[in-house]
Enzyme design. Structure first.
Site, PDB file in Angstrom:
ATOM      1  N   ASP A 258       0.758  -1.187   0.108  1.00 23.18           N
ATOM      2  CA  ASP A 258       0.102  -0.042  -0.044  1.00 23.18           C
ATOM      3  C   ASP A 258       0.820   1.274  -0.040  1.00 23.18           C
ATOM      4  OD1 ASP A 258       0.961  -0.076   2.512  1.00 23.18           O
ATOM      5  OD2 ASP A 258      -1.145  -0.162   3.365  1.00 23.18           O
TER       6      ASP A 258
ATOM      7  N   GLY B   1      -0.078   2.359   4.995  1.00 23.60           N
ATOM      8  CA  GLY B   1      -1.278   3.067   4.747  1.00 23.60           C
ATOM      9  C   GLY B   1      -1.068   4.220   3.775  1.00 23.60           C
TER      10      GLY B   1
ATOM     11  N   HIS C 238      -0.335   7.617   9.270  1.00 27.72           N
ATOM     12  CA  HIS C 238      -0.070   6.215   9.387  1.00 27.72           C
ATOM     13  C   HIS C 238       1.651   5.743   9.659  1.00 27.72           C
ATOM     14  CE1 HIS C 238      -4.213   5.171   9.278  1.00 27.72           C
ATOM     15  NE2 HIS C 238      -4.357   5.474   7.928  1.00 27.72           N
TER      16      HIS C 238
ATOM     17  N   ASP D 295      -9.955  11.876  10.511  1.00 30.20           N
ATOM     18  CA  ASP D 295      -9.921  10.990   9.611  1.00 30.20           C
ATOM     19  C   ASP D 295     -10.774   9.566   9.899  1.00 30.20           C
ATOM     20  OD1 ASP D 295      -7.820  10.425   7.024  1.00 30.20           O
ATOM     21  OD2 ASP D 295      -8.687   8.615   7.870  1.00 30.20           O
TER      22      ASP D 295
ATOM     23  N   ASP E  87     -12.184  10.998   4.113  1.00 27.46           N
ATOM     24  CA  ASP E  87     -12.948   9.563   3.843  1.00 27.46           C
ATOM     25  C   ASP E  87     -14.098   9.134   4.714  1.00 27.46           C
ATOM     26  OD1 ASP E  87     -11.084   9.698   6.027  1.00 27.46           O
ATOM     27  OD2 ASP E  87      -9.988   7.845   5.051  1.00 27.46           O
TER      28      ASP E  87
ATOM     29  N   TYR F  72     -11.252   9.418  -0.925  1.00 31.05           N
ATOM     30  CA  TYR F  72     -11.140   8.660  -2.174  1.00 31.05           C
ATOM     31  C   TYR F  72     -12.190   8.836  -3.085  1.00 31.05           C
ATOM     32  CZ  TYR F  72      -8.042   6.493   1.290  1.00 31.05           C
ATOM     33  OH  TYR F  72      -7.280   6.606   2.342  1.00 31.05           O
TER      34      TYR F  72
END
Length: 357
Positions: A81, A131, A123, A158, A247, A286
């Protein structure tokens, strides 16, 4: 913003923006707002938090790009990722440099609010990417603010738990990390239970508010208001850092929360009402058009501007169809947050706050 003193010094938005409040003139601009060109973070800047071994390897694979196939990359979190591509180190250094530029403006008293919507990489760990976060600009920004301010409050809005920031400051009582996030079995990063309160001298200085799918503006703002005011009154921060990942919005592909920019804006107004040096960062998001809507709306709130509902024509105008408006409409997702459980969470947080020195 009726909760914010209209005489504030400029806002810093990053690329960088700097805003001045309390009626003091800014050296950058005649008005209360200035856009500042951020600097690139150096290896030494990044090494204020990240290990030399990780940074050296990150620079190496960034030079070699997709051709880099080194076994050590996996141990540094570079791959799945956090994919390796040519120039990714320079990109990460630019994001971190913008956050550092913003924090320096706050530290030096040049501005009262600074924004870097490209930041918020919460992250990343000391020696590991995670992340989609290659470096932790949030931690670097907090460390920069700590050069001037004794107590810094970090607030993470978040969808995902701000694990990298909490880990970095879990042993200190000088930084409170407060995270509102989805907490569910198997949901990344798998941390952020209410029982995670910090360690050693930092015990009770990590605060987690675990939430479930479907929460909408009214309930979310109520919870945030209760916790934010209690933490501010107890901890008395001298500076604040907020991460506003988008998000959490209705329509995001994560299909979890059901918020709108208006709800997040109400949370931001609570923080701005404290009139403390404040650094605002981006994060997840996203559905790209909705993320742009959200951060545009929040920027307007900081600048005390009311934007027209209709989005003006520009290069990316087709991305905002079919309605072409600034607002994000809540979805029909069911709220799975049990009121009794939320009351229990709030009660436990209030009890833990009693242990703060």
């Amino acid at each position: 913003m009726n909760e914010v003193n209209s005489a504030w010094r400029p806002v810093a938005s990053f690329t960088c923006i700097a805003t001045t409040m309390y009626g003091r003139a800014t050296p950058w601009h005649d008005s209360l707002t200035a856009v500042i060109a951020p600097r690139m973070a150096s290896h030494d800047d990044l090494a204020a938090f990240h290990s030399d071994a990780y940074l050296s390897h990150f620079e190496l694979v960034s030079r070699e790009g997709e051709d880099a196939d080194l076994p050590e990359s996996q141990q540094y979190g570079l791959g799945y990722d956090c994919p390796v591509m040519e120039g990714v180190f320079e990109y990460a250094a630019a994001v971190a440099g913008a956050t550092l530029t913003a924090a320096e403006g706050l530290r030096n008293g040049v501005c009262d609010v600074a924004l870097n919507w490209a930041g918020g990489w919460h992250h990343a760990k000391k020696d590991e990417a995670s992340g989609f976060c290659y470096v932790n600009d949030v931690v670097l920004g907090i460390l920069k603010l700590r050069e001037q301010f004794q107590r810094v409050l970090y607030i993470d809005f978040d969808l995902h738990h701000g694990d990298g920031v909490e880990d970095a400051f879990s042993f200190t009582p000088k930084v409170v990390t407060l995270s509102f996030h989805k907490f569910s079995p198997g949901f990344f990063p798998g941390t952020g239970d209410i029982a995670e309160v910090g360690l050693g001298r930092g015990r009770f200085y990590s605060i987690n508010v675990p939430l479930s799918d479907g929460i909408a503006d009214e309930k979310y703002v109520d919870i945030c208001h209760s916790v934010l005011q209690a933490v501010n009154t107890t901890f008395l921060p001298e500076a604040v850092v907020c991460q506003f990942g988008a998000d959490t919005l209705a329509g995001d592909p994560m299909c979890s929360f059901n918020l709108t920019p208006k709800g997040l804006g109400q949370c931001l107004q609570i923080v701005l009402g404290w009139q403390k040096p404040t650094l605002l960062l981006g994060g997840g998001g996203y559905h790209l058009a909705n993320t742009a809507r959200c951060w545009t709306y929040l920027t307007a709130l900081v600048l005390d501007q009311v934007l027209a509902s209709e989005i003006p024509e520009h290069q990316f105008f087709p991305e905002y169809g079919p309605d072409y408006v600034l607002e994000v409409t809540p979805g029909c997702r069911s709220d799975t947050n049990n009121p009794a459980h939320l009351d229990q969470v709030l009660a436990e947080i209030r009890e833990n706050l009693k242990h703060m020195a």
